[in-house]
Design an enzyme around this catalytic site. Structure first.
Site, PDB file in Angstrom:
ATOM      1  N   HIS A   1       0.712  -1.220  -0.085  1.00 45.99           N
ATOM      2  CA  HIS A   1      -0.024   0.131   0.013  1.00 45.99           C
ATOM      3  C   HIS A   1       0.831   1.232   0.182  1.00 45.99           C
ATOM      4  CE1 HIS A   1      -3.746   2.485   0.978  1.00 45.99           C
ATOM      5  NE2 HIS A   1      -2.848   3.174   1.491  1.00 45.99           N
ATOM      6  N   CYS A   2       0.947   2.045  -1.191  1.00 49.26           N
ATOM      7  CA  CYS A   2       1.530   3.163  -1.165  1.00 49.26           C
ATOM      8  C   CYS A   2       0.833   4.444  -0.812  1.00 49.26           C
ATOM      9  CB  CYS A   2       2.144   3.264  -2.636  1.00 49.26           C
ATOM     10  SG  CYS A   2       3.390   4.804  -2.814  1.00 49.26           S
TER      11      CYS A   2
END
Length: 389
Positions: free
Chosen positions: A222-223
């Site tokens: 998850h960025c």
């Protein structure tokens, strides 16, 4: 119980945000900022304890019923994502509005044209990465309410809901209504696992994202800087973004540094001014510019290291999560299967604009008279208690 239908994006059980009537999907922003919430907070600060402390409540409730107005696009971003946009836009704006005329007239037009090309590429890839479905596997209640179980089985090649356990009749324990499902032995051997949150069987390389609260196909990470998960359906766009932003930095930052530190735009040529004779290049301005350049250059270096790391992952055939968990490096490209950037993206597994079945149920909520049960609308199957055995 009473039933009705609604658009899936308006009752989505995960933490993703949908905008533009469900056509745009992004990750969890990390805050609960809404238009109605902000207006209610301003009203409470101004009129709390007075007879006007409930003014406009009916309008605010109607506003909460409109997702497009209550959760606009600009409120769906996160602070790291906003920082990413700032770090891209400010240096680019300085180059295009201040330094570009000098390089266009005094050096060669090809340099500003390349910078513009990489800027457009960066913005397009960042937007697609932020606003695309990373490969979300719909939860059990979404599958049941939208009736897509058969389509998912055909696409994924297995029953995502699991097989009803033959124990105790139809898999329902007497007395507590718990449904028991099993994962077939052949799927277990291949690495298929049960997700106790989504109540589905997920494929080997899928994982549950705690930020968006959904399972994602071939989950990488998850960025927060793109405010989205990076998975099977948007990894190629994420890698395109990191590649283009490295090229943009390599073009824009050196030219900006040359322009400001050498004072290239101060002089007025015989052919006429290039429009920069008003630029102040005294010691204070230079110190500020050097500080900004060092900060932006440091960020660009980190992005370059991130790009090199993902090049390593692509050649290894691993995702970020698999690498950090100690999975062994696979063979080089052409020798293995399911490489992260060359693998099949696959279709979207759900339609945010589909009309799904809702049922009315009782849920505890806070009321002026205290805690009480109130009627709420929920996805069909949301109250289904399912365990894996």
């Amino acid at each position: 119980r009473r039933a009705r239908k609604a658009r899936l994006y308006s009752v989505w059980p995960g933490d993703n945000r949908f905008c533009c009537a469900g056509f745009v999907m992004t990750g969890a922003p990390g805050h609960e900022c809404t238009t109605a919430g902000c207006l209610r907070g301003v009203r409470d600060m101004a009129f709390e304890g007075t007879r006007f402390d409930t003014v406009g409540e009916a309008a605010l409730r109607r506003l909460e019923g409109s997702d497009a107005l209550n959760r606009p696009v600009f409120a769906s971003t996160s602070c790291p994502n906003l920082c990413a946009w700032v770090c891209i836009m400010i240096p680019s704006a300085l180059f295009f509005f201040v330094a570009m005329p000098y390089f266009w007239t005094k050096v060669h037009p090809i340099l500003p044209m390349l910078a513009l090309f990489f800027f457009v590429l960066t913005v397009v890839f960042l937007l697609i990465t932020c606003l695309s479905d990373p490969g979300v596997l719909p939860r059990r209640e979404v599958i049941l309410a939208s009736g897509i179980a058969e389509r998912l089985s055909a696409e994924l090649g297995y029953n995502i809901l699991g097989e009803i356990s033959p124990l105790r009749g139809l898999g329902v324990r007497e007395g507590d209504g718990t449904m028991r499902v099993t994962i077939p032995a052949d799927l277990k051997e291949k690495g298929y696992r049960w997700c106790s949150t989504c109540k589905i069987i997920r494929p080997p390389r899928a994982s549950h994202c705690p930020d968006c609260d959904n399972c994602v196909m071939r989950f990488d990470h998850h960025c927060p800087f793109v405010n989205n998960c990076v998975g099977q359906r948007n990894y190629v766009f994420f890698f395109g973004f990191t590649t283009s932003v490295c090229l943009l930095s390599a073009m824009v930052l050196p030219m900006l540094a040359f322009y400001f530190l050498t004072g290239a735009g101060r002089s007025r040529s015989e052919e006429g001014s290039v429009g920069f004779d008003q630029v102040e290049n005294d010691g204070v301005v230079k110190a500020v510019l050097v500080t900004i350049a060092v900060a932006v250059g440091g960020i660009a270096l980190l992005v370059l290291l991130l790009w090199l790391y993902h090049v390593f992952l692509i050649f290894s055939g691993l995702t970020t999560k698999e690498h950090w968990r100690g999975r062994k490096v696979q063979r080089l490209p052409g020798m293995g299967e399911e490489l992260t950037i060359f693998g099949r993206r696959g279709p979207r597994l759900f339609d945010p604009r589909a009309r799904v079945d809702l049922v009315e149920k009782k849920a505890p909520s806070d009321t002026p008279s205290g805690r009480a049960l109130t009627a709420v609308w929920a996805l069909k199957g949301a109250d289904q208690h399912v365990i894996e055995v």
